[in-house]
Design a protein around this motif. Structure first.
Motif, PDB file in Angstrom:
ATOM      1  N   MET A   1      -3.567 -13.993 -17.523  1.00 29.39           N
ATOM      2  CA  MET A   1      -2.195 -13.471 -17.597  1.00 29.39           C
ATOM      3  C   MET A   1      -1.225 -14.575 -18.082  1.00 29.39           C
ATOM      4  SD  MET A   1      -0.211 -11.352 -14.650  1.00 29.39           S
ATOM      5  CE  MET A   1      -1.552 -10.137 -14.600  1.00 29.39           C
ATOM      6  N   ILE A   2      -0.452 -14.246 -19.077  1.00 31.34           N
ATOM      7  CA  ILE A   2       0.517 -15.217 -19.591  1.00 31.34           C
ATOM      8  C   ILE A   2       1.743 -15.172 -18.687  1.00 31.34           C
ATOM      9  CG2 ILE A   2       2.002 -15.773 -21.534  1.00 31.34           C
ATOM     10  CD1 ILE A   2      -0.206 -13.869 -23.067  1.00 31.34           C
ATOM     11  N   SER A   3       2.159 -16.317 -18.172  1.00 31.48           N
ATOM     12  CA  SER A   3       3.189 -16.234 -17.142  1.00 31.48           C
ATOM     13  C   SER A   3       4.613 -16.291 -17.698  1.00 31.48           C
ATOM     14  CB  SER A   3       2.987 -17.340 -16.114  1.00 31.48           C
ATOM     15  OG  SER A   3       3.416 -18.559 -16.672  1.00 31.48           O
ATOM     16  N   HIS A   4       4.838 -16.966 -18.790  1.00 31.55           N
ATOM     17  CA  HIS A   4       6.224 -17.088 -19.242  1.00 31.55           C
ATOM     18  C   HIS A   4       6.535 -16.043 -20.304  1.00 31.55           C
ATOM     19  CE1 HIS A   4       9.271 -20.062 -18.047  1.00 31.55           C
ATOM     20  NE2 HIS A   4       9.948 -19.514 -19.034  1.00 31.55           N
ATOM     21  N   ARG A   5       7.467 -15.164 -19.999  1.00 34.13           N
ATOM     22  CA  ARG A   5       7.808 -14.066 -20.892  1.00 34.13           C
ATOM     23  C   ARG A   5       9.179 -14.205 -21.503  1.00 34.13           C
ATOM     24  NH1 ARG A   5       5.945  -8.943 -21.479  1.00 34.13           N
ATOM     25  NH2 ARG A   5       8.027  -8.793 -22.314  1.00 34.13           N
ATOM     26  N   LYS A   6      10.085 -14.898 -20.803  1.00 33.07           N
ATOM     27  CA  LYS A   6      11.494 -14.824 -21.188  1.00 33.07           C
ATOM     28  C   LYS A   6      12.031 -16.237 -21.342  1.00 33.07           C
ATOM     29  CE  LYS A   6      14.219 -12.830 -18.169  1.00 33.07           C
ATOM     30  NZ  LYS A   6      15.076 -11.845 -17.483  1.00 33.07           N
ATOM     31  N   PHE A  84      12.201 -12.926 -25.756  1.00 33.48           N
ATOM     32  CA  PHE A  84      11.041 -12.512 -24.969  1.00 33.48           C
ATOM     33  C   PHE A  84       9.744 -12.743 -25.745  1.00 33.48           C
ATOM     34  CE2 PHE A  84      14.404  -9.828 -23.227  1.00 33.48           C
ATOM     35  CZ  PHE A  84      14.121  -9.799 -21.873  1.00 33.48           C
ATOM     36  N   ASN A  88       2.974  -7.629 -23.352  1.00 28.95           N
ATOM     37  CA  ASN A  88       2.381  -6.290 -23.170  1.00 28.95           C
ATOM     38  C   ASN A  88       2.018  -5.664 -24.512  1.00 28.95           C
ATOM     39  OD1 ASN A  88       2.885  -6.604 -20.457  1.00 28.95           O
ATOM     40  ND2 ASN A  88       4.724  -5.339 -20.452  1.00 28.95           N
ATOM     41  N   THR A 378       5.366  -0.342 -23.809  1.00 32.42           N
ATOM     42  CA  THR A 378       4.760  -1.619 -23.447  1.00 32.42           C
ATOM     43  C   THR A 378       5.829  -2.589 -22.946  1.00 32.42           C
ATOM     44  OG1 THR A 378       4.866  -2.221 -25.797  1.00 32.42           O
ATOM     45  CG2 THR A 378       2.749  -1.450 -24.943  1.00 32.42           C
ATOM     46  N   GLU A 379       6.899  -2.734 -23.694  1.00 29.38           N
ATOM     47  CA  GLU A 379       7.924  -3.721 -23.352  1.00 29.38           C
ATOM     48  C   GLU A 379       9.093  -3.123 -22.578  1.00 29.38           C
ATOM     49  OE1 GLU A 379       7.640  -7.100 -23.965  1.00 29.38           O
ATOM     50  OE2 GLU A 379       5.585  -6.487 -24.381  1.00 29.38           O
TER      51      GLU A 379
END
Lengths: 457, 457
Positions: A1-6, A84, A88, A378-379
């Protein structure tokens, strides 16, 4: 899982200067011509419509132009906007590509348009202008300018294309809330409007007609009113570069850099906003980066139009601009619901395309709406119909990366949300939309009629 | 000019635990009673409707409950939400008060509701539930849960009050986009709905009826479907505490601390979300802070209702809850457009109000809409009609601070934007809304009919 999205910035990191790409273009844009004399226009020709500072910016050659403190203060209401990573969407596409998007829908008007609206309202206010006129099609520009005028105590008249005026009462209401007067165009307040109504009393209106009305109201006001345009012009595109300048900092925070930058193109301000700061790095630092402008296949000026002089409006009141165009009388098929219906492209983007520094792509609307729904699923965010064109191209590039098994980094500008413009989605879900391949006749109808100067270059 | 307007957090600062106020309440909430036996309900009574983890949370006494990593991952789509200082509004009011607002409208569904929708969908998914039912009035809860269910692969049936279903096609469309099925309630899919339709085939529906339908569908599904509620229940309120927990960190960044925390109250989840974490500091650290719940004067359960047992729905299918209520048959006047139409208040907020740990205020709708327009004209964002109640109270407190010449710090929760719910503003601008002082008869009609247990305490 990729943790940094924003990837976010503090408001202190709102850019202090706009980037003016004219400083770096290998071929400078050709001059705009007077609609009657066909001679290059000067500042005096534009003075009845625009404040002097914007006219100066239109032809400025400095690379960086300072953003006034008062404008940055208003920007703080929503800027810096977030960037972002679309983890997803990546997962859904099962692509090795990394996809990022800058989200401009957090502005009060829900799109990128306030970036220039605030600047334009500010300069008008500074030069003592108390009344502005403008046009709006879907209503995004009109509401952005209404918001901006409210901030600087300017009265605003909006000429809203009648079909939108009737179909989108909430857009009108939003403009009213911010204090603007909104008229269903064509009106009987202008000679342009009266002429149209005399011929067809039930005219649904068009952006070209609305521009003619708004320009006429300013031009005939004895200097009391000025006019404001939401795309196409050089200064408008420059104001939008705050998007890309922030995105550069945010991509740094993500420890990444885009191979491809994508945005939809109507007049060009959204595409310019995200791509010009990256083009600066390409032109001055040799960065290897592709910038792709995406247009609807039903209004394909970049991919199938001609690079020549043309008017900005239907009636022919504006200066002649050197641009890719389908002819100022071109009207996209009525089945087309995805926005981006303008017949021409901005002078700056047109010249860059001519010089092969940017690319263009045309996509049919069903692919775009499908991409928009996939994005919402998704987003989370439901994209504006215009923005779905960019997403469709992103998906094409991500799928190509998968086929080629290449890890590419793609950045696109999600220029706005679709919550105020959902009738197009309604039509899509109801199966009312179709793709229509333009016939040769339809495509060249506008160009064949053109009497404007060709460009030998 | 105040330069810092926006206080942001990195996504790493999304809270890792929800705050459970039951741990700190001096008087614990009374038990809920079985609708037929009138005996305290146990977990088994709720098992047909809710997954076990949510039932445990409903009665949990631990102060902190861990937020699952998968829930925080979805929160990252929009959280942490920004906290703004409303400098333009302060200037407009010419008040010595400092006004801050937490903005939850940046979520995909445009309100605070996804904070609990995501958690509820997650726990259902974990326990193998593949289908959920729910009701929605204005559509905010339905769209939040549709978004959340889409994230976790759950099918959702939404019973949408008919009058909203017909007036708000875009809310329905948004739910469809996220994959939910939406029915105009009353339907012929349930016995509750059929009974209503038999009596009045053109029934406009009500939230109470829609709850009855959604509950019945889950209760009669042989365990295939469960039910989800968007407010009122303890676990729902707890999930919303991410709002206040973030706000505490952001107020620290602002170097400030609120004297007053304000939020509108329909069922109670918005008010709880912002205020409970501050109440934690009041209850455990003795912080001096006022928390004010704001309700519409047309549905004044907190200020004029009775603290007693009552049903959560119109038909009487739900457990009896100890709460401030106007009676489950109370229906707000149809002239009222500002949302927050529910007859009761959450058990937790009711007990806190009874114990004078929180305050309540009732405001008429014209004052609320005027406050909403003033907010749009200063801070840019058009607030949801529900949110305008909080803003009206903020303006009252700011004006009082001015009269008393006191520098107070006020924080409120702007729970959502109004872009998908503008018909109420339309009515306001068109002069169709009025304030109506409830007569004694109107106010007590619902209470006089009540057969439910009184509370001696």
């Amino acid at each position: 899982m990729i943790s940094h999205r924003k990837f976010i910035l503090d408001e202190k990191e709102i850019p202090e200067k706009w980037y003016n790409i004219q400083a770096d273009m290998p071929n400078k844009p050709l001059p705009s011509l007077h609609p009657v004399t066909k001679q290059p226009i000067g500042p005096d020709d534009l003075a009845p419509l625009f404040p002097m500072e914007l006219i100066k910016q239109e032809i400025a050659q400095e690379r960086w132009i300072e953003i006034p403190e008062e404008v940055r203060e208003v920007y703080k209401l929503w800027r810096p906007t977030p960037l972002f990573r679309a983890t997803n969407l990546e997962k859904e596409l099962d692509t090795p590509a990394k996809i990022y998007y800058k989200y401009e829908g957090v502005s009060p008007a829900g799109s990128h348009k306030p970036n220039t609206a605030v600047a334009q309202a500010y300069y008008n206010m500074k030069e003592g202008v108390r009344k502005l006129t403008t046009e709006t099609g879907a209503g995004q520009w009109g509401s952005a300018l209404a918001f901006a005028c409210e901030r600087f105590g300017i009265d605003l008249e909006v000429y809203m294309v009648r079909v939108s005026y009737e179909q989108k009462p909430y857009r009108k209401l939003l403009m009213n809330t911010w204090g603007a007067e909104v008229y269903s165009s064509p009106t009987d307040k202008t000679e342009s409007g009266k002429a149209i109504l005399a011929k067809s009393p039930n005219s649904p209106g068009s952006l070209g007609i609305a521009i003619s009305e708004a320009v006429e109201r300013a031009a005939t006001s004895n200097g009391e009113k000025k006019y404001s345009l939401g795309s196409v012009l050089n200064h408008v595109l420059m104001h939008q570069t705050v998007i890309g300048l922030e995105a550069i900092k945010q991509m740094e925070k993500a420890g990444d850099y885009p191979d491809i930058v994508i945005a939809p193109l109507g007049g060009g301000s959204n595409f310019a906003g995200i791509s010009f700061p990256f083009l600066n790095q390409k032109l001055t630092n040799g960065k290897d980066i592709r910038c792709i402008a995406v247009e609807p296949a039903s209004c394909p000026k970049l991919t199938k139009g001609e690079f020549r002089y043309d008017f900005g409006d239907t009636v022919g009141l504006t200066p002649l601009l050197p641009m890719y165009t389908l002819g100022h009388t071109f009207v996209p098929e009525s089945i087309h619901a995805g926005g981006l219906r303008y017949h021409g492209a901005s002078v700056l983007v047109s010249q860059l395309l001519k010089d092969k520094l940017v690319e263009a792509s045309a996509i049919h609307q069903l692919e775009c709406f499908a991409a928009g729904v996939k994005f919402a699923n998704t987003e989370g965010i439901l994209p504006a119909p215009e923005a779905t064109h960019g997403i469709a191209q992103v998906i094409r590039e991500a799928n190509k990366a998968k086929e080629e098994d290449k890890e590419k980094t793609i950045l696109f500008n999600l220029c706005g949300h679709g919550y105020l413009d959902m009738s197009a989605y309604q039509d899509y879900f109801d199966g009312k939309l179709e793709d229509h391949e333009l016939t040769h006749e339809e495509l060249y109808a506008g160009l064949n009629e053109l009497q404007t100067p060709r460009i030998e270059r």
